[in-house]
Design a protein around this motif. Sequence first.
Motif, PDB file in Angstrom:
ATOM      1  N   LYS A 122      50.682  32.676 179.563  1.00  0.00           N
ATOM      2  CA  LYS A 122      50.406  31.518 180.419  1.00  0.00           C
ATOM      3  C   LYS A 122      51.561  30.525 180.422  1.00  0.00           C
ATOM      4  O   LYS A 122      51.813  29.861 181.427  1.00  0.00           O
ATOM      5  CB  LYS A 122      49.094  30.865 180.000  1.00  0.00           C
ATOM      6  CG  LYS A 122      47.899  31.767 180.292  1.00  0.00           C
ATOM      7  CD  LYS A 122      46.576  31.047 180.214  1.00  0.00           C
ATOM      8  CE  LYS A 122      45.449  31.972 180.660  1.00  0.00           C
ATOM      9  NZ  LYS A 122      44.118  31.322 180.590  1.00  0.00           N
ATOM     10  N   SER A 123      52.269  30.436 179.311  1.00  0.00           N
ATOM     11  CA  SER A 123      53.448  29.573 179.270  1.00  0.00           C
ATOM     12  C   SER A 123      54.554  30.135 180.161  1.00  0.00           C
ATOM     13  O   SER A 123      55.128  29.433 181.002  1.00  0.00           O
ATOM     14  CB  SER A 123      53.935  29.432 177.828  1.00  0.00           C
ATOM     15  OG  SER A 123      55.020  28.532 177.748  1.00  0.00           O
ATOM     16  N   GLU A 124      54.832  31.436 180.018  1.00  0.00           N
ATOM     17  CA  GLU A 124      55.926  32.041 180.766  1.00  0.00           C
ATOM     18  C   GLU A 124      55.617  32.124 182.264  1.00  0.00           C
ATOM     19  O   GLU A 124      56.485  31.881 183.097  1.00  0.00           O
ATOM     20  CB  GLU A 124      56.215  33.440 180.223  1.00  0.00           C
ATOM     21  CG  GLU A 124      56.655  33.482 178.770  1.00  0.00           C
ATOM     22  CD  GLU A 124      58.091  33.065 178.563  1.00  0.00           C
ATOM     23  OE1 GLU A 124      58.960  33.937 178.457  1.00  0.00           O
ATOM     24  OE2 GLU A 124      58.329  31.836 178.507  1.00  0.00           O
ATOM     25  N   PRO A 172      69.284  27.498 170.860  1.00  0.00           N
ATOM     26  CA  PRO A 172      70.155  28.557 171.380  1.00  0.00           C
ATOM     27  C   PRO A 172      69.579  29.959 171.285  1.00  0.00           C
ATOM     28  O   PRO A 172      70.010  30.843 172.041  1.00  0.00           O
ATOM     29  CB  PRO A 172      71.421  28.418 170.517  1.00  0.00           C
ATOM     30  CG  PRO A 172      71.453  26.982 170.139  1.00  0.00           C
ATOM     31  CD  PRO A 172      70.016  26.608 169.926  1.00  0.00           C
ATOM     32  N   GLY A 173      68.624  30.203 170.385  1.00  0.00           N
ATOM     33  CA  GLY A 173      68.009  31.523 170.323  1.00  0.00           C
ATOM     34  C   GLY A 173      67.163  31.855 171.522  1.00  0.00           C
ATOM     35  O   GLY A 173      66.836  33.026 171.769  1.00  0.00           O
ATOM     36  N   ASN A 174      66.800  30.841 172.315  1.00  0.00           N
ATOM     37  CA  ASN A 174      65.926  31.048 173.472  1.00  0.00           C
ATOM     38  C   ASN A 174      66.612  30.829 174.811  1.00  0.00           C
ATOM     39  O   ASN A 174      65.956  30.878 175.859  1.00  0.00           O
ATOM     40  CB  ASN A 174      64.709  30.115 173.383  1.00  0.00           C
ATOM     41  CG  ASN A 174      63.752  30.520 172.280  1.00  0.00           C
ATOM     42  OD1 ASN A 174      63.781  31.647 171.806  1.00  0.00           O
ATOM     43  ND2 ASN A 174      62.908  29.589 171.861  1.00  0.00           N
ATOM     44  N   ILE A 175      67.910  30.582 174.792  1.00  0.00           N
ATOM     45  CA  ILE A 175      68.673  30.427 176.033  1.00  0.00           C
ATOM     46  C   ILE A 175      69.988  31.182 175.858  1.00  0.00           C
ATOM     47  O   ILE A 175      70.835  30.783 175.054  1.00  0.00           O
ATOM     48  CB  ILE A 175      68.940  28.948 176.364  1.00  0.00           C
ATOM     49  CG1 ILE A 175      67.622  28.195 176.571  1.00  0.00           C
ATOM     50  CG2 ILE A 175      69.812  28.830 177.621  1.00  0.00           C
ATOM     51  CD1 ILE A 175      67.778  26.721 176.880  1.00  0.00           C
ATOM     52  N   ALA A 203      66.416  32.036 180.136  1.00  0.00           N
ATOM     53  CA  ALA A 203      65.594  31.281 179.177  1.00  0.00           C
ATOM     54  C   ALA A 203      64.310  32.059 178.938  1.00  0.00           C
ATOM     55  O   ALA A 203      63.810  32.752 179.825  1.00  0.00           O
ATOM     56  CB  ALA A 203      65.280  29.891 179.717  1.00  0.00           C
ATOM     57  N   PHE A 204      63.752  31.941 177.725  1.00  0.00           N
ATOM     58  CA  PHE A 204      62.524  32.669 177.410  1.00  0.00           C
ATOM     59  C   PHE A 204      61.850  32.016 176.215  1.00  0.00           C
ATOM     60  O   PHE A 204      62.309  30.996 175.698  1.00  0.00           O
ATOM     61  CB  PHE A 204      62.819  34.153 177.138  1.00  0.00           C
ATOM     62  CG  PHE A 204      63.863  34.388 176.074  1.00  0.00           C
ATOM     63  CD1 PHE A 204      63.497  34.648 174.767  1.00  0.00           C
ATOM     64  CD2 PHE A 204      65.217  34.345 176.388  1.00  0.00           C
ATOM     65  CE1 PHE A 204      64.455  34.860 173.786  1.00  0.00           C
ATOM     66  CE2 PHE A 204      66.192  34.554 175.413  1.00  0.00           C
ATOM     67  CZ  PHE A 204      65.808  34.805 174.113  1.00  0.00           C
ATOM     68  N   ASP A 205      60.733  32.615 175.773  1.00  0.00           N
ATOM     69  CA  ASP A 205      59.952  32.083 174.646  1.00  0.00           C
ATOM     70  C   ASP A 205      59.627  30.608 174.827  1.00  0.00           C
ATOM     71  O   ASP A 205      59.772  29.791 173.909  1.00  0.00           O
ATOM     72  CB  ASP A 205      60.678  32.318 173.319  1.00  0.00           C
ATOM     73  CG  ASP A 205      60.364  33.688 172.737  1.00  0.00           C
ATOM     74  OD1 ASP A 205      59.600  34.440 173.366  1.00  0.00           O
ATOM     75  OD2 ASP A 205      60.895  34.012 171.670  1.00  0.00           O
ATOM     76  N   THR A 206      59.166  30.261 176.012  1.00  0.00           N
ATOM     77  CA  THR A 206      58.773  28.876 176.262  1.00  0.00           C
ATOM     78  C   THR A 206      57.455  28.555 175.552  1.00  0.00           C
ATOM     79  O   THR A 206      56.642  29.441 175.292  1.00  0.00           O
ATOM     80  CB  THR A 206      58.577  28.634 177.772  1.00  0.00           C
ATOM     81  OG1 THR A 206      57.546  29.498 178.252  1.00  0.00           O
ATOM     82  CG2 THR A 206      59.858  28.902 178.540  1.00  0.00           C
ATOM     83  N   CYS A 207      57.278  27.300 175.212  1.00  0.00           N
ATOM     84  CA  CYS A 207      55.967  26.819 174.740  1.00  0.00           C
ATOM     85  C   CYS A 207      55.701  25.527 175.519  1.00  0.00           C
ATOM     86  O   CYS A 207      55.695  24.428 174.980  1.00  0.00           O
ATOM     87  CB  CYS A 207      55.937  26.609 173.233  1.00  0.00           C
ATOM     88  SG  CYS A 207      57.275  25.651 172.533  1.00  0.00           S
TER      89      CYS A 207
END
Length: 349
Positions: free
Chosen positions: A74-76, A227-230, A241-245
């Motif tokens: 749902k976040s992504e 930086p691990g998520n972009i 970009a990923f692993d959004t919350c």
Amino acid sequence: MATDERDVEQKLDENLLAVLPEGGKVMSVTPSGMSDYCNTYRVEVAMPDGSSQVFFQKESAGETGWDLMEAAYKSEITAHEFIPEFLPRPITLGTYKSRPNVHFYLAEFAEMIDDDIPGPEGYMSGLIALHTRSMGKSPNGMFGFPINTRFGNMEQENGWKATWEEFWSEQMRRYLDKEEAGRGVPDAELARLRPLFFEKVIPRYLRPLETGGRSITPALVHGDAWPGNIKYRTDGETVCAFDTCIFWAHNEMDLGVIRNPRYPLGKPYLKEYWKHVPISEPEEDADSRNSLYLLRNQVLLAALYPQDHKLREIFVSNMRFLVDRVQAEEDAAKKVSQLADSLQTQARL
């Protein structure tokens, strides 16, 4: 429905095959190594026309596992509505037929460069797009999100609030409670600073955003833009970009992590952001707000890794800095007031 004819003991579950491309054949399923909190896989599917498609799969078990998968999906999918060019396309959320206690999330797979951090323009472009495109589109005009998302595996309470100060204060109370509960070791300095932080620091730097004729328009924030998520995609130019919350928030909240000294980002990245997005009023408080939002990231890291005592020392130091800054402002204002009173007294003599 896809098929899995590999010569392996455990093939893909029927419910997962049902959401892969029709007529596709599973060629490989390999661990992706992108998560500390669930199993992740790279799934390659051969298509009838000779091409191939690659997917990213997460799986986790139990009620907690469902919550993790639902939060990811749902976040992504919400973020993807606003920044489809920056985010791998989410596909579905489901539960295995063969193992009803195991749940999965499926998305398109993005090939990325692991060790190369994008420069300021590329790194901030996704955040700028997410904030500016979503601003003013909160479904009810409030701060929050329909479900609780996850920072790592930590639940992020997103109950709707009418004011940003109220929302952010409640989140921070919960994060600090979790950090203290997970570490199980009291800290005298934190016990001294915590009430001052909520009674003085938060009202001082967040309340002016929504008083005196000012207001904040909620925007979607990434929530964990380290930086691990972009990263760069393999072309070395396009950013992913990923692993959004995500949740609806004050857009500047995403900038706190940019300031974190543990990441090689800092001022050039903040300057790039401010080229495209106006600083919220009062502008003179922007640096202090950035330190305040940095504290969220520091507390969350300390809560996720309670075995690392240094992480608590870091956020306590930042909390002390903010408390001392507000106290210095109050002392300076008091001196000005005393001087004004003295001058008025002398004028009457």
